[in-house]
Design a protein around this motif. Structure first.
Motif, PDB file in Angstrom:
ATOM      1  N   ILE A 244      42.714  50.049  46.328  1.00 23.20           N
ATOM      2  CA  ILE A 244      42.311  48.638  46.423  1.00 23.20           C
ATOM      3  C   ILE A 244      43.525  47.743  46.159  1.00 23.20           C
ATOM      4  N   ASP A 245      43.367  46.479  46.504  1.00 22.31           N
ATOM      5  CA  ASP A 245      44.447  45.520  46.312  1.00 22.31           C
ATOM      6  C   ASP A 245      44.424  45.023  44.857  1.00 22.31           C
ATOM      7  N   LEU A 246      45.542  45.141  44.172  1.00 22.71           N
ATOM      8  CA  LEU A 246      45.599  44.784  42.744  1.00 22.71           C
ATOM      9  C   LEU A 246      45.251  43.311  42.509  1.00 22.71           C
ATOM     10  N   ASP A 247      45.795  42.403  43.370  1.00 19.51           N
ATOM     11  CA  ASP A 247      45.535  40.966  43.171  1.00 19.51           C
ATOM     12  C   ASP A 247      44.049  40.647  43.317  1.00 19.51           C
ATOM     13  N   VAL A 248      43.454  41.234  44.334  1.00 18.25           N
ATOM     14  CA  VAL A 248      42.017  40.987  44.578  1.00 18.25           C
ATOM     15  C   VAL A 248      41.208  41.516  43.398  1.00 18.25           C
ATOM     16  N   PHE A 249      41.603  42.685  42.897  1.00 18.51           N
ATOM     17  CA  PHE A 249      40.893  43.284  41.761  1.00 18.51           C
ATOM     18  C   PHE A 249      41.014  42.375  40.532  1.00 18.51           C
ATOM     19  N   GLU A 250      42.222  41.883  40.276  1.00 20.30           N
ATOM     20  CA  GLU A 250      42.425  41.043  39.082  1.00 20.30           C
ATOM     21  C   GLU A 250      41.652  39.729  39.175  1.00 20.30           C
ATOM     22  N   GLN A 251      41.592  39.207  40.386  1.00 17.32           N
ATOM     23  CA  GLN A 251      40.825  37.974  40.620  1.00 17.32           C
ATOM     24  C   GLN A 251      39.339  38.225  40.321  1.00 17.32           C
ATOM     25  N   TRP A 252      38.885  39.357  40.764  1.00 19.10           N
ATOM     26  CA  TRP A 252      37.473  39.730  40.545  1.00 19.10           C
ATOM     27  C   TRP A 252      37.194  39.889  39.047  1.00 19.10           C
ATOM     28  N   VAL A 253      38.123  40.530  38.349  1.00 23.54           N
ATOM     29  CA  VAL A 253      37.954  40.730  36.898  1.00 23.54           C
ATOM     30  C   VAL A 253      37.840  39.375  36.198  1.00 23.54           C
TER      31      VAL A 253
ATOM     32  N   LEU B 161      41.891  54.048  38.951  1.00 27.30           N
ATOM     33  CA  LEU B 161      42.015  53.264  40.180  1.00 27.30           C
ATOM     34  C   LEU B 161      43.281  53.673  40.933  1.00 27.30           C
ATOM     35  N   ARG B 162      43.236  53.451  42.247  1.00 30.71           N
ATOM     36  CA  ARG B 162      44.456  53.546  43.052  1.00 30.71           C
ATOM     37  C   ARG B 162      44.683  52.182  43.692  1.00 30.71           C
ATOM     38  N   PHE B 163      45.960  51.801  43.821  1.00 35.54           N
ATOM     39  CA  PHE B 163      46.255  50.489  44.403  1.00 35.54           C
ATOM     40  C   PHE B 163      47.022  50.660  45.709  1.00 35.54           C
ATOM     41  N   THR B 164      46.854  49.664  46.593  1.00 37.85           N
ATOM     42  CA  THR B 164      47.476  49.754  47.924  1.00 37.85           C
ATOM     43  C   THR B 164      49.002  49.644  47.865  1.00 37.85           C
ATOM     44  N   HIS B 165      49.533  48.941  46.841  1.00 37.94           N
ATOM     45  CA  HIS B 165      50.979  48.664  46.831  1.00 37.94           C
ATOM     46  C   HIS B 165      51.803  49.796  46.198  1.00 37.94           C
ATOM     47  N   THR B 166      51.125  50.799  45.645  1.00 46.66           N
ATOM     48  CA  THR B 166      51.871  51.847  44.945  1.00 46.66           C
ATOM     49  C   THR B 166      51.107  53.164  44.997  1.00 46.66           C
ATOM     50  N   SER B 167      51.814  54.252  44.752  1.00 51.83           N
ATOM     51  CA  SER B 167      51.134  55.546  44.805  1.00 51.83           C
ATOM     52  C   SER B 167      50.643  55.927  43.400  1.00 51.83           C
ATOM     53  N   GLY B 168      49.861  56.944  43.318  1.00 52.63           N
ATOM     54  CA  GLY B 168      49.421  57.456  42.017  1.00 52.63           C
ATOM     55  C   GLY B 168      48.140  56.803  41.515  1.00 52.63           C
ATOM     56  N   VAL B 169      47.613  57.405  40.451  1.00 49.77           N
ATOM     57  CA  VAL B 169      46.372  56.922  39.846  1.00 49.77           C
ATOM     58  C   VAL B 169      46.704  56.144  38.576  1.00 49.77           C
ATOM     59  N   TYR B 170      45.983  55.030  38.368  1.00 47.83           N
ATOM     60  CA  TYR B 170      46.156  54.247  37.143  1.00 47.83           C
ATOM     61  C   TYR B 170      44.866  54.253  36.332  1.00 47.83           C
ATOM     62  N   SER B 171      45.012  54.421  35.035  1.00 49.45           N
ATOM     63  CA  SER B 171      43.818  54.254  34.204  1.00 49.45           C
ATOM     64  C   SER B 171      43.733  52.780  33.864  1.00 49.45           C
ATOM     65  N   PHE B 172      42.506  52.275  33.876  1.00 50.71           N
ATOM     66  CA  PHE B 172      42.272  50.851  33.618  1.00 50.71           C
ATOM     67  C   PHE B 172      41.353  50.736  32.410  1.00 50.71           C
ATOM     68  N   GLN B 173      41.706  49.892  31.471  1.00 52.99           N
ATOM     69  CA  GLN B 173      40.885  49.640  30.283  1.00 52.99           C
ATOM     70  C   GLN B 173      40.697  48.144  30.156  1.00 52.99           C
ATOM     71  N   TYR B 174      39.489  47.742  29.854  1.00 53.32           N
ATOM     72  CA  TYR B 174      39.219  46.312  29.675  1.00 53.32           C
ATOM     73  C   TYR B 174      38.246  46.149  28.527  1.00 53.32           C
ATOM     74  N   ALA B 175      38.655  45.409  27.512  1.00 50.76           N
ATOM     75  CA  ALA B 175      37.751  45.115  26.400  1.00 50.76           C
ATOM     76  C   ALA B 175      38.093  43.729  25.882  1.00 50.76           C
ATOM     77  N   TYR B 176      37.088  42.974  25.545  1.00 49.03           N
ATOM     78  CA  TYR B 176      37.263  41.612  25.031  1.00 49.03           C
ATOM     79  C   TYR B 176      38.177  40.776  25.930  1.00 49.03           C
ATOM     80  N   GLY B 177      38.009  40.914  27.235  1.00 48.11           N
ATOM     81  CA  GLY B 177      38.733  40.063  28.177  1.00 48.11           C
ATOM     82  C   GLY B 177      40.155  40.483  28.475  1.00 48.11           C
ATOM     83  N   THR B 178      40.618  41.565  27.871  1.00 47.86           N
ATOM     84  CA  THR B 178      42.021  41.961  28.083  1.00 47.86           C
ATOM     85  C   THR B 178      42.115  43.243  28.914  1.00 47.86           C
ATOM     86  N   PRO B 179      42.764  43.157  30.096  1.00 50.30           N
ATOM     87  CA  PRO B 179      42.925  44.357  30.917  1.00 50.30           C
ATOM     88  C   PRO B 179      44.215  45.120  30.564  1.00 50.30           C
ATOM     89  N   LEU B 180      44.187  46.418  30.741  1.00 46.11           N
ATOM     90  CA  LEU B 180      45.362  47.252  30.459  1.00 46.11           C
ATOM     91  C   LEU B 180      45.434  48.352  31.526  1.00 46.11           C
TER      92      LEU B 180
END
Ligand SMILES: Nc1nc2c(ncn2[C@@H]2O[C@H](COP(=O)(O)OP(=O)(O)OP(=O)(O)O)[C@@H](O)[C@H]2O)c(=O)[nH]1
Length: 306
Positions: free
Chosen positions: A228-237, A251-270
């Motif tokens: 997915i597109d990182l900017d679109v994802f962040e906008q959605w968040v 998650l996987r992003f269109t602009h880069t290879s590999g898998v990223y783990s995503f964590q979100y708690a109390y409004g803060t994404p990581l």
């Protein structure tokens, strides 16, 4: 794929969790269900394990609380239970001081969230303890309230030692904190098991399916099949309501290879890069989740339409 129901037995020390667990296990045995129990105790010695009969798989997590200090160990344990056994249901007896939503969070690991179904949070209450809760420290009073606030079913025990006027007061107080939970006044956790399993996906008729959506804290698991597109994802968040407490996944992003783990708690994404190729399960936890809408949004994002 077989889904395993998970129930969280929450409630303060001595409020009747083990007494309830024994009843639940008896019921499951009579109905031929394959059960595992995760018992969590803060101390180094197991006190209640004798309550679990031999036909259930028992896992004991000692010396820490699954909602905080041994969350990772808990995740590994649940994963291993699901790998080794074809389970219908897992009951988690929490320590009396566990926060139920943190326990639910710990259960919903993106590694296996697609294989489980939250049955609900069942909170037992010691009626007398509740009436005298002002004698406890402020953090413990708050914890007691949180255990009530997030419950799908409230079992008020020890009503045998309660005056009728106290019962009315208690009922009013619980209603004020959580008006949606099914509240049962009883002794020795003597409840109709059907009242607890009404929230279960094992019950398949229409009436009961509606009840699943009524869980106070809901979970939604989505599996991405492409980047997915990182900017679109962040906008959605950013536009999500604050009734979404927690998100996590891979998650996987269109602009880069590999898998990223995503964590979100109390409004803060990581975001963190993962070394391994992991299935792209994405978990959301919150209140009033519009699952159809979320599904659509995440699918659109994947098609590049978000
Ligand atoms: N009088 C009375 N005693 C009860 C009732 N329900 C439970 N008990 C007793 O209260 C004690 C604690 O019950 P448990 O089921 O072990 O409570 P628990 O929540 O598992 O306790 P912890 O493991 O310490 O967190 C036991 O001695 C029970 O027999 C009740 O309705 N009335």
């Amino acid at each position: 794929m077989k889904h395993t129901d998970i129930y969280i037995l929450s409630g303060f020390l001595g409020s009747g969790k083990t007494t309830l667990l024994k009843r639940l296990l008896q019921h499951e045995k009579e109905h031929g269900q394959k059960v595992a129990v995760v018992m969590n105790e803060i101390g180094q010695v197991s006190i209640d394990s004798h309550a679990v009969s031999e036909d259930a798989v028992l896992s004991e997590l000692l010396s820490g609380c699954v909602c905080c200090t041994i969350q990772d160990q808990f995740e590994v344990e649940l994963y291993s239970l699901l790998q080794k056994h074809e389970l219908d249901v897992i009951y988690i007896e929490t320590t009396g001081v566990a926060h139920p939503v943190e326990v639910l969070d710990a259960c919903m690991s993106p590694l296996f969230a697609n294989r489980i179904q939250m049955g609900g949070i069942i909170t037992t209450i010691d009626a007398t303890r509740w009436m005298n809760r002002h004698q406890l420290s402020i953090p413990l009073q708050m914890l007691l309230k949180e255990q009530v606030r997030h419950a799908d079913v409230l079992i008020v025990n020890k009503t045998d030692i309660l005056r009728p006027d106290e019962q009315a007061k208690l009922s009013f107080e619980l209603q004020t904190i959580n008006s949606e939970a099914r509240t049962i006044f009883t002794t020795f956790s003597n409840v109709r098991i059907e009242d607890i399993h009404l929230l279960s996906k094992r019950m398949r008729n229409e009436h009961e399916r509606i009840n699943i959506e009524r869980l106070r804290i809901q979970t939604y698991v989505h599996t991405f099949t492409s980047p997915i597109d990182l900017d679109v994802f962040e906008q959605w968040v950013r536009q999500l309501p604050d009734t979404i407490y927690r998100m996590k996944g891979f998650l996987r992003f269109t602009h880069t290879s590999g898998v990223y783990s995503f964590q979100y708690a109390y409004g803060t994404p990581l975001y963190m890069k993962e070394e391994m190729n992991i299935p792209l399960h994405f978990v959301m936890i919150g209140e009033q989740l519009d699952k159809q809408k979320l599904k659509q949004q995440l699918e659109d994002m994947q098609k590049g339409e978000g």
